[in-house]
Write a protein that holds these residues in place. Structure first.
Motif, PDB file in Angstrom:
ATOM      1  N   ILE A  33      43.499  60.685  61.644  1.00 61.17           N
ATOM      2  CA  ILE A  33      44.664  61.496  61.293  1.00 61.17           C
ATOM      3  C   ILE A  33      45.526  60.705  60.315  1.00 61.17           C
ATOM      4  O   ILE A  33      45.831  59.530  60.564  1.00 61.17           O
ATOM      5  N   HIS A  34      45.922  61.337  59.227  1.00 59.70           N
ATOM      6  CA  HIS A  34      46.894  60.729  58.319  1.00 59.70           C
ATOM      7  C   HIS A  34      48.143  61.604  58.351  1.00 59.70           C
ATOM      8  O   HIS A  34      48.068  62.815  58.127  1.00 59.70           O
ATOM      9  N   ASN A  35      49.284  60.992  58.647  1.00 55.41           N
ATOM     10  CA  ASN A  35      50.548  61.709  58.793  1.00 55.41           C
ATOM     11  C   ASN A  35      51.488  61.363  57.630  1.00 55.41           C
ATOM     12  O   ASN A  35      51.813  60.190  57.418  1.00 55.41           O
ATOM     13  N   ILE A  36      51.917  62.387  56.914  1.00 51.10           N
ATOM     14  CA  ILE A  36      52.823  62.229  55.782  1.00 51.10           C
ATOM     15  C   ILE A  36      54.184  62.770  56.204  1.00 51.10           C
ATOM     16  O   ILE A  36      54.305  63.944  56.568  1.00 51.10           O
ATOM     17  N   SER A  37      55.184  61.913  56.163  1.00 47.86           N
ATOM     18  CA  SER A  37      56.511  62.297  56.625  1.00 47.86           C
ATOM     19  C   SER A  37      57.169  63.284  55.679  1.00 47.86           C
ATOM     20  O   SER A  37      57.094  63.142  54.455  1.00 47.86           O
ATOM     21  N   LEU A  38      57.832  64.264  56.252  1.00 50.83           N
ATOM     22  CA  LEU A  38      58.570  65.249  55.470  1.00 50.83           C
ATOM     23  C   LEU A  38      60.070  65.026  55.553  1.00 50.83           C
ATOM     24  O   LEU A  38      60.839  65.782  54.962  1.00 50.83           O
ATOM     25  N   ASN A  39      60.502  63.995  56.297  1.00 49.30           N
ATOM     26  CA  ASN A  39      61.940  63.753  56.436  1.00 49.30           C
ATOM     27  C   ASN A  39      62.301  62.257  56.354  1.00 49.30           C
ATOM     28  O   ASN A  39      63.175  61.787  57.067  1.00 49.30           O
ATOM     29  N   GLY A  40      61.632  61.525  55.480  1.00 47.84           N
ATOM     30  CA  GLY A  40      62.030  60.147  55.210  1.00 47.84           C
ATOM     31  C   GLY A  40      61.562  59.109  56.219  1.00 47.84           C
ATOM     32  O   GLY A  40      61.988  57.960  56.145  1.00 47.84           O
ATOM     33  N   TYR A  98      58.359  56.890  58.156  1.00 47.94           N
ATOM     34  CA  TYR A  98      57.203  56.163  57.631  1.00 47.94           C
ATOM     35  C   TYR A  98      55.937  56.997  57.732  1.00 47.94           C
ATOM     36  O   TYR A  98      55.703  57.646  58.750  1.00 47.94           O
ATOM     37  N   ASP A  99      55.126  56.974  56.693  1.00 47.21           N
ATOM     38  CA  ASP A  99      53.789  57.566  56.762  1.00 47.21           C
ATOM     39  C   ASP A  99      52.903  56.623  57.564  1.00 47.21           C
ATOM     40  O   ASP A  99      53.100  55.409  57.548  1.00 47.21           O
ATOM     41  N   TYR A 100      51.925  57.178  58.245  1.00 44.66           N
ATOM     42  CA  TYR A 100      51.004  56.329  59.004  1.00 44.66           C
ATOM     43  C   TYR A 100      49.703  57.069  59.246  1.00 44.66           C
ATOM     44  O   TYR A 100      49.634  58.290  59.163  1.00 44.66           O
ATOM     45  N   SER A 101      48.676  56.285  59.554  1.00 51.39           N
ATOM     46  CA  SER A 101      47.358  56.833  59.890  1.00 51.39           C
ATOM     47  C   SER A 101      46.971  56.336  61.267  1.00 51.39           C
ATOM     48  O   SER A 101      47.417  55.280  61.716  1.00 51.39           O
ATOM     49  N   ILE A 133      41.577  52.448  69.423  1.00 56.62           N
ATOM     50  CA  ILE A 133      42.646  53.238  68.811  1.00 56.62           C
ATOM     51  C   ILE A 133      43.434  52.307  67.902  1.00 56.62           C
ATOM     52  O   ILE A 133      43.961  51.294  68.356  1.00 56.62           O
ATOM     53  N   LEU A 134      43.485  52.656  66.616  1.00 52.36           N
ATOM     54  CA  LEU A 134      44.187  51.830  65.636  1.00 52.36           C
ATOM     55  C   LEU A 134      45.239  52.675  64.927  1.00 52.36           C
ATOM     56  O   LEU A 134      44.942  53.773  64.451  1.00 52.36           O
ATOM     57  N   ASN A 135      46.463  52.157  64.860  1.00 56.18           N
ATOM     58  CA  ASN A 135      47.578  52.810  64.198  1.00 56.18           C
ATOM     59  C   ASN A 135      47.995  51.931  63.026  1.00 56.18           C
ATOM     60  O   ASN A 135      48.256  50.749  63.208  1.00 56.18           O
ATOM     61  N   SER A 136      48.066  52.481  61.829  1.00 54.94           N
ATOM     62  CA  SER A 136      48.273  51.683  60.621  1.00 54.94           C
ATOM     63  C   SER A 136      49.682  51.123  60.468  1.00 54.94           C
ATOM     64  O   SER A 136      49.889  50.201  59.702  1.00 54.94           O
ATOM     65  N   GLN A 144      55.801  50.944  62.601  1.00 59.18           N
ATOM     66  CA  GLN A 144      57.011  51.759  62.547  1.00 59.18           C
ATOM     67  C   GLN A 144      56.737  53.241  62.840  1.00 59.18           C
ATOM     68  O   GLN A 144      57.625  54.059  62.670  1.00 59.18           O
ATOM     69  N   SER A 145      55.532  53.578  63.268  1.00 58.20           N
ATOM     70  CA  SER A 145      55.234  54.976  63.590  1.00 58.20           C
ATOM     71  C   SER A 145      56.123  55.423  64.752  1.00 58.20           C
ATOM     72  O   SER A 145      56.623  54.595  65.512  1.00 58.20           O
ATOM     73  N   PRO A 146      56.322  56.722  64.916  1.00 55.60           N
ATOM     74  CA  PRO A 146      57.230  57.220  65.962  1.00 55.60           C
ATOM     75  C   PRO A 146      56.796  56.789  67.366  1.00 55.60           C
ATOM     76  O   PRO A 146      55.627  56.506  67.622  1.00 55.60           O
ATOM     77  N   ASP A 147      57.761  56.771  68.272  1.00 56.39           N
ATOM     78  CA  ASP A 147      57.495  56.349  69.652  1.00 56.39           C
ATOM     79  C   ASP A 147      56.474  57.242  70.344  1.00 56.39           C
ATOM     80  O   ASP A 147      55.789  56.805  71.260  1.00 56.39           O
ATOM     81  N   PHE A 148      56.348  58.506  69.931  1.00 51.94           N
ATOM     82  CA  PHE A 148      55.371  59.363  70.591  1.00 51.94           C
ATOM     83  C   PHE A 148      53.937  58.931  70.297  1.00 51.94           C
ATOM     84  O   PHE A 148      53.004  59.415  70.920  1.00 51.94           O
ATOM     85  N   GLU A 149      53.743  58.007  69.373  1.00 52.51           N
ATOM     86  CA  GLU A 149      52.412  57.453  69.097  1.00 52.51           C
ATOM     87  C   GLU A 149      52.096  56.237  69.974  1.00 52.51           C
ATOM     88  O   GLU A 149      51.018  55.675  69.877  1.00 52.51           O
ATOM     89  N   ASN A 150      53.035  55.813  70.811  1.00 50.16           N
ATOM     90  CA  ASN A 150      52.767  54.695  71.714  1.00 50.16           C
ATOM     91  C   ASN A 150      51.625  55.058  72.660  1.00 50.16           C
ATOM     92  O   ASN A 150      51.488  56.203  73.084  1.00 50.16           O
TER      93      ASN A 150
END
Length: 189
Positions: A25-32, A34-37, A62-65, A68-74
């Motif tokens: 999954i690649h996530n592109i932020s729409l509100n400023g 951090y982008d992350y994969s 499980i690898l998170n790029s 600074q990704s959101p806490d819900f990715e913990n």
């Protein structure tokens, strides 16, 4: 948080006893933000699929790029999906293990040994006694795994499989802190 997500999911069954799943999954932020994969790899192999006893190997990575990704990715590495012997909520566990239960990245491995037992004479339900050992290492940075962040769990339980390919595991997980947990796991084969 608002993200536009691009996702790729691939399941490959090598045989009836071996499969792996790849999810990217690649996530592109729409509100400023951090982008992350995020990359999720799951490998499962069963020895003696048609005979008994069975040995089941399961490995997950499980690898998170981005740290600074959101806490819900913990990733909460205790619980039914990862290290049995710990509760998913860190504060429900022994004080010494609480800091080793939340990470952004994980390497997990499990081995489960299942022996048939005849608790019922039904042809629709099959029961097995199971023993397991789970091991995981967590990290906040995907390229910096430390042995200090490892956890182990082990235990035993009962597996109940129905004729409709439903499987329920009731496990009692133990850890070296002397704690024990009960886990209910539902699997569809």
């Amino acid at each position: 948080y608002k993200y536009f997500s691009l996702s790729y999911h691939y399941l490959y069954k090598i045989s009836t006893t071996t499969e792996y799943m790849l999810h990217f999954i690649h996530n592109i932020s729409l509100n400023g933000q951090y982008d992350y994969s995020k990359l999720f790899i799951d490998y499962k192999h069963i020895i003696n699929n048609t005979q008994s006893p069975q040995i089941i190997f399961n490995t997950k990575v499980i690898l998170n790029s981005n740290i600074q990704s959101p806490d819900f990715e913990n990733i909460y590495i205790g619980g039914e999906n990862f290290i049995r012997g710990y509760y998913p909520n860190p504060i429900d566990n022994h004080v010494e293990s609480q800091n080793n239960l939340i990470f952004k990245n994980l390497i997990f491995s499990s081995i489960q040994f299942e022996i048939p037992i005849n608790m019922t004479s039904s042809q629709f339900i099959q029961t097995k006694l199971l023993f397991f050992y789970d091991y995981g290492i967590g990290a906040d940075k995907y390229n910096d795994f430390s042995k200090n962040n490892k956890l182990e769990g082990h235990g035993f339980g009962i597996s109940i499989a129905t004729i409709n390919q439903m499987k329920f595991d009731i496990c009692i997980g133990l850890n070296h802190f002397g704690s024990r947990t009960i886990h209910f796991i539902r699997n569809i084969n």
